[in-house]
Design a protein around this motif. Structure first.
Motif, PDB file in Angstrom:
ATOM      1  N   LYS A 163       0.840  -1.207   0.000  1.00 49.46           N
ATOM      2  CA  LYS A 163       0.000   0.000   0.000  1.00 49.46           C
ATOM      3  C   LYS A 163       0.875   1.257   0.000  1.00 49.46           C
ATOM      4  O   LYS A 163       0.649   2.191  -0.771  1.00 49.46           O
ATOM      5  CB  LYS A 163      -0.892  -0.013   1.252  1.00 49.46           C
ATOM      6  N   GLU A 164       1.894   1.251   0.836  1.00 46.57           N
ATOM      7  CA  GLU A 164       2.767   2.429   0.893  1.00 46.57           C
ATOM      8  C   GLU A 164       3.616   2.576  -0.364  1.00 46.57           C
ATOM      9  O   GLU A 164       3.970   3.690  -0.758  1.00 46.57           O
ATOM     10  CB  GLU A 164       3.658   2.360   2.138  1.00 46.57           C
ATOM     11  N   LEU A 165       3.956   1.463  -0.991  1.00 45.71           N
ATOM     12  CA  LEU A 165       4.720   1.529  -2.239  1.00 45.71           C
ATOM     13  C   LEU A 165       3.938   2.312  -3.298  1.00 45.71           C
ATOM     14  O   LEU A 165       4.484   3.149  -4.007  1.00 45.71           O
ATOM     15  CB  LEU A 165       5.029   0.118  -2.749  1.00 45.71           C
ATOM     16  N   LYS A 166       2.639   2.040  -3.368  1.00 48.21           N
ATOM     17  CA  LYS A 166       1.797   2.746  -4.344  1.00 48.21           C
ATOM     18  C   LYS A 166       1.666   4.227  -3.978  1.00 48.21           C
ATOM     19  O   LYS A 166       1.765   5.106  -4.836  1.00 48.21           O
ATOM     20  CB  LYS A 166       0.415   2.080  -4.407  1.00 48.21           C
ATOM     21  N   ASN A 167       1.438   4.506  -2.688  1.00 52.09           N
ATOM     22  CA  ASN A 167       1.342   5.906  -2.257  1.00 52.09           C
ATOM     23  C   ASN A 167       2.626   6.660  -2.592  1.00 52.09           C
ATOM     24  O   ASN A 167       2.594   7.804  -3.052  1.00 52.09           O
ATOM     25  CB  ASN A 167       1.092   5.995  -0.743  1.00 52.09           C
ATOM     26  N   TYR A 168       3.740   6.014  -2.341  1.00 50.36           N
ATOM     27  CA  TYR A 168       5.046   6.623  -2.611  1.00 50.36           C
ATOM     28  C   TYR A 168       5.206   6.867  -4.112  1.00 50.36           C
ATOM     29  O   TYR A 168       5.623   7.945  -4.544  1.00 50.36           O
ATOM     30  CB  TYR A 168       6.127   5.672  -2.099  1.00 50.36           C
ATOM     31  N   PHE A 169       4.867   5.860  -4.895  1.00 47.60           N
ATOM     32  CA  PHE A 169       4.988   6.019  -6.349  1.00 47.60           C
ATOM     33  C   PHE A 169       4.134   7.195  -6.818  1.00 47.60           C
ATOM     34  O   PHE A 169       4.609   8.053  -7.586  1.00 47.60           O
ATOM     35  CB  PHE A 169       4.555   4.726  -7.067  1.00 47.60           C
ATOM     36  N   ASP A 170       2.884   7.224  -6.374  1.00 43.60           N
ATOM     37  CA  ASP A 170       1.989   8.307  -6.825  1.00 43.60           C
ATOM     38  C   ASP A 170       2.528   9.668  -6.386  1.00 43.60           C
ATOM     39  O   ASP A 170       2.504  10.630  -7.161  1.00 43.60           O
ATOM     40  CB  ASP A 170       0.584   8.110  -6.250  1.00 43.60           C
ATOM     41  N   GLY A 171       2.984   9.736  -5.131  1.00 43.76           N
ATOM     42  CA  GLY A 171       3.433  11.022  -4.605  1.00 43.76           C
ATOM     43  C   GLY A 171       4.738  11.501  -5.207  1.00 43.76           C
ATOM     44  O   GLY A 171       4.917  12.688  -5.496  1.00 43.76           O
ATOM     45  N   ILE A 172       5.655  10.577  -5.422  1.00 43.54           N
ATOM     46  CA  ILE A 172       6.998  10.975  -5.876  1.00 43.54           C
ATOM     47  C   ILE A 172       7.104  10.939  -7.402  1.00 43.54           C
ATOM     48  O   ILE A 172       7.666  11.856  -8.016  1.00 43.54           O
ATOM     49  CB  ILE A 172       8.079  10.035  -5.280  1.00 43.54           C
ATOM     50  N   PHE A 173       6.594   9.881  -7.999  1.00 42.74           N
ATOM     51  CA  PHE A 173       6.829   9.696  -9.441  1.00 42.74           C
ATOM     52  C   PHE A 173       5.610   9.943 -10.318  1.00 42.74           C
ATOM     53  O   PHE A 173       5.739   9.958 -11.550  1.00 42.74           O
ATOM     54  CB  PHE A 173       7.392   8.287  -9.702  1.00 42.74           C
ATOM     55  N   GLY A 174       4.440  10.145  -9.686  1.00 41.38           N
ATOM     56  CA  GLY A 174       3.236  10.412 -10.468  1.00 41.38           C
ATOM     57  C   GLY A 174       3.418  11.529 -11.497  1.00 41.38           C
ATOM     58  O   GLY A 174       2.959  11.402 -12.645  1.00 41.38           O
ATOM     59  N   PRO A 175       4.117  12.615 -11.151  1.00 44.62           N
ATOM     60  CA  PRO A 175       4.296  13.675 -12.146  1.00 44.62           C
ATOM     61  C   PRO A 175       5.299  13.322 -13.253  1.00 44.62           C
ATOM     62  O   PRO A 175       5.437  14.080 -14.206  1.00 44.62           O
ATOM     63  CB  PRO A 175       4.849  14.853 -11.320  1.00 44.62           C
ATOM     64  N   PHE A 176       5.981  12.212 -13.139  1.00 50.01           N
ATOM     65  CA  PHE A 176       7.111  11.960 -14.057  1.00 50.01           C
ATOM     66  C   PHE A 176       7.024  10.583 -14.720  1.00 50.01           C
ATOM     67  O   PHE A 176       8.027   9.872 -14.829  1.00 50.01           O
ATOM     68  CB  PHE A 176       8.430  12.079 -13.278  1.00 50.01           C
ATOM     69  N   LEU A 177       5.838  10.216 -15.167  1.00 51.60           N
ATOM     70  CA  LEU A 177       5.645   8.843 -15.650  1.00 51.60           C
ATOM     71  C   LEU A 177       6.506   8.515 -16.868  1.00 51.60           C
ATOM     72  O   LEU A 177       7.022   7.396 -16.990  1.00 51.60           O
ATOM     73  CB  LEU A 177       4.164   8.595 -15.958  1.00 51.60           C
ATOM     74  N   SER A 178       6.666   9.470 -17.781  1.00 53.16           N
ATOM     75  CA  SER A 178       7.492   9.165 -18.960  1.00 53.16           C
ATOM     76  C   SER A 178       8.945   8.941 -18.537  1.00 53.16           C
ATOM     77  O   SER A 178       9.658   8.120 -19.125  1.00 53.16           O
ATOM     78  CB  SER A 178       7.409  10.290 -19.991  1.00 53.16           C
ATOM     79  N   TYR A 179       9.380   9.647 -17.489  1.00 58.78           N
ATOM     80  CA  TYR A 179      10.750   9.443 -16.998  1.00 58.78           C
ATOM     81  C   TYR A 179      10.877   8.104 -16.265  1.00 58.78           C
ATOM     82  O   TYR A 179      11.942   7.486 -16.292  1.00 58.78           O
ATOM     83  CB  TYR A 179      11.159  10.605 -16.085  1.00 58.78           C
ATOM     84  N   VAL A 180       9.801   7.675 -15.622  1.00 61.12           N
ATOM     85  CA  VAL A 180       9.822   6.345 -14.993  1.00 61.12           C
ATOM     86  C   VAL A 180      10.021   5.286 -16.083  1.00 61.12           C
ATOM     87  O   VAL A 180      10.853   4.373 -15.939  1.00 61.12           O
ATOM     88  CB  VAL A 180       8.511   6.078 -14.223  1.00 61.12           C
ATOM     89  N   ARG A 181       9.279   5.422 -17.179  1.00 60.66           N
ATOM     90  CA  ARG A 181       9.425   4.440 -18.260  1.00 60.66           C
ATOM     91  C   ARG A 181      10.856   4.472 -18.822  1.00 60.66           C
ATOM     92  O   ARG A 181      11.456   3.424 -19.082  1.00 60.66           O
ATOM     93  CB  ARG A 181       8.404   4.721 -19.375  1.00 60.66           C
ATOM     94  N   ALA A 182      11.392   5.681 -18.959  1.00 56.24           N
ATOM     95  CA  ALA A 182      12.768   5.796 -19.464  1.00 56.24           C
ATOM     96  C   ALA A 182      13.764   5.189 -18.483  1.00 56.24           C
ATOM     97  O   ALA A 182      14.734   4.517 -18.888  1.00 56.24           O
ATOM     98  CB  ALA A 182      13.110   7.267 -19.721  1.00 56.24           C
ATOM     99  N   GLY A 183      13.531   5.398 -17.196  1.00 55.32           N
ATOM    100  CA  GLY A 183      14.433   4.840 -16.180  1.00 55.32           C
ATOM    101  C   GLY A 183      14.403   3.323 -16.188  1.00 55.32           C
ATOM    102  O   GLY A 183      15.450   2.666 -16.106  1.00 55.32           O
ATOM    103  N   LEU A 184      13.205   2.756 -16.298  1.00 52.19           N
ATOM    104  CA  LEU A 184      13.086   1.295 -16.349  1.00 52.19           C
ATOM    105  C   LEU A 184      13.804   0.741 -17.577  1.00 52.19           C
ATOM    106  O   LEU A 184      14.460  -0.301 -17.521  1.00 52.19           O
ATOM    107  CB  LEU A 184      11.603   0.895 -16.383  1.00 52.19           C
ATOM    108  N   GLU A 185      13.665   1.461 -18.673  1.00 48.81           N
ATOM    109  CA  GLU A 185      14.322   1.020 -19.920  1.00 48.81           C
ATOM    110  C   GLU A 185      15.842   1.014 -19.745  1.00 48.81           C
ATOM    111  O   GLU A 185      16.525   0.092 -20.191  1.00 48.81           O
ATOM    112  CB  GLU A 185      13.911   1.998 -21.040  1.00 48.81           C
TER     113      GLU A 185
END
Ligand code: FEO
Length: 402
Positions: free
Chosen positions: A189-211
């Protein structure tokens, strides 16, 4: 406590289970940790991430269990936010030969964070390597994950990725390793909250980081908040969820939520009439009505951010919109809300400032506000509700033309 992770990597971070709000805005029901690591080569020693300034004494004790701070050759800061860099100034006093390794953007922030100019900085570009002797640190640029300065550090010999905030979680259990986690559901549950709070504004960068890290055979992920992630533990789950959460919405159905508060049910009646108008034009659209007081604010802000357009209504009390409306609007992601179509409405008794005040706030967020909103004095008449329905139709028609 300094913990041995491998023969060459040691955890020296600090647990903060009592924290309940991080960075003013994020609730942390299960605390957090400020993870930091020492990696020893046969010639050089590097400290990866520092610590929140408030915990320096504990942090220093942990470091001293592993090495004399004066032996540290490099202080790698994958990201300079003060939860990782706050104690840097004090550390530098104890590490006379240490060079601070940061991205170019990080090097600019560090001057303001430490108010020092006389320390040695190594600017790590994408692909640069520092040799510690039998252990190498390779730097991977990861901008906007979640600051412009962010980068990852990879140690091929250990198959270890130091990812700083990426894959992190504000979650604290006594043991640092994911395989010893006790409350998995709370963590998830906290992992999702953290993702939304920290990375929600930067989804395209998350995809680039995973790549960028897709080809790495990561055995252990040394993130800077929450449990360390392992290949046989939570790491595959976390990577899978990051991929899933960062994907773009694939639906053709327009999502147009209506959020409102209502003291005596009048603003709620307008919400229903607006919904009728929208649905008469966009019959397939998902137009859910949310009484803001009835839902968790994190859920509502997530619904708002996933919308194609939204409506928001408030009565006027004390010449303003009511607090729950402001709370919701304070949780929107200001980067990704820009140009989102919105409509504002509300019932009022005396003067009706709520609607214009909300509009001003939305316009400051660069939201595309439709018209001047819709206000009704006290109880909406049938004629008022017909007008509201008409406003809903016009809003929907505007969305079709977009
Ligand atoms: Fe954990 Fe963005 O700092």
């Amino acid at each position: 406590m300094g913990n041995k992770i491998t023969n060459n990597i040691f955890s020296v971070g600090v647990l903060n289970p009592a924290l309940r709000v991080f960075d003013v805005v994020m609730r942390t029901e299960f605390g957090t940790s400020y993870n930091s690591y020492i990696i020893k080569g046969c010639e050089k020693t590097a400290l990866v991430e520092v610590c929140h300034a408030s915990f320096f004494e504990y942090y220093l004790d942990n470091i001293k269990e592993v090495c004399d701070p004066a032996e540290i050759d490099y202080i790698v800061l994958n990201h300079c936010e003060p939860d990782h860099s706050g104690a840097l100034r004090k550390m530098l006093e104890l590490c006379p030969k240490a060079k601070v390794v940061v991205s170019r953007a990080g090097s600019i922030y560090l001057k303001g964070i430490t108010n020092l100019t006389d320390f040695r900085v190594v600017i790590a570009k994408d692909g640069d390597i520092i040799d510690l002797g039998e252990r190498e640190l390779k730097f991977i640029s990861a901008p906007f994950l979640h600051w412009p300065d962010s980068m990852f550090t990879w140690c091929e010999q250990e198959k270890a990725l130091f990812s700083c905030d990426f894959f992190g979680c504000h979650y604290c259990e006594p043991n640092l390793f994911d395989i010893h986690m006790t409350y998995d559901k709370s963590y998830e549950k906290e992992l999702k909250n953290y993702f939304d709070g920290i990375f929600g504004p930067f989804l395209s960068y998350v995809r680039a980081g995973l790549e960028k890290i897709a080809d790495l055979d990561i055995k252990i992920n040394l993130n800077s908040h929450g449990p360390v992630l392992t290949k046989n533990g939570k790491l595959p789950y976390v990577m899978k969820m990051y991929k899933q959460w960062s994907m773009l919405k694939q639906s053709d159905t327009k999502k147009i939520p209506i959020f409102y508060c209502s003291a005596y049910g009048n603003t709620g009646k307008i919400a229903n009439a607006l919904r009728g108008g929208v649905k008469s034009v966009l019959s397939d659209a998902e137009v859910k009505i949310y009484d803001i007081n009835e839902y968790d604010i994190a859920f509502l802000s997530s619904e708002l951010m996933q919308s194609d357009a939204f409506m928001i209504g408030s009565p006027t009390i004390n010449a303003d919109a009511v607090p729950p409306v402001w709370v919701l609007l304070s949780h929107v992601d200001a980067i990704n809300i820009k140009k989102r179509p919105a409509f504002v409405f509300g019932s009022f008794g005396w003067s009706g400032e709520a609607v214009p005040n909300i509009i001003t706030r939305l316009e400051n967020l660069k939201v595309k506000v439709f018209g001047e909103g819709f206000k009704v004095n006290f109880v909406p008449t049938d004629e008022d509700l017909e007008k509201a329905e008409q406003q809903g139709k016009e809003f929907a028609q505007m969305l079709i033309k977009e």
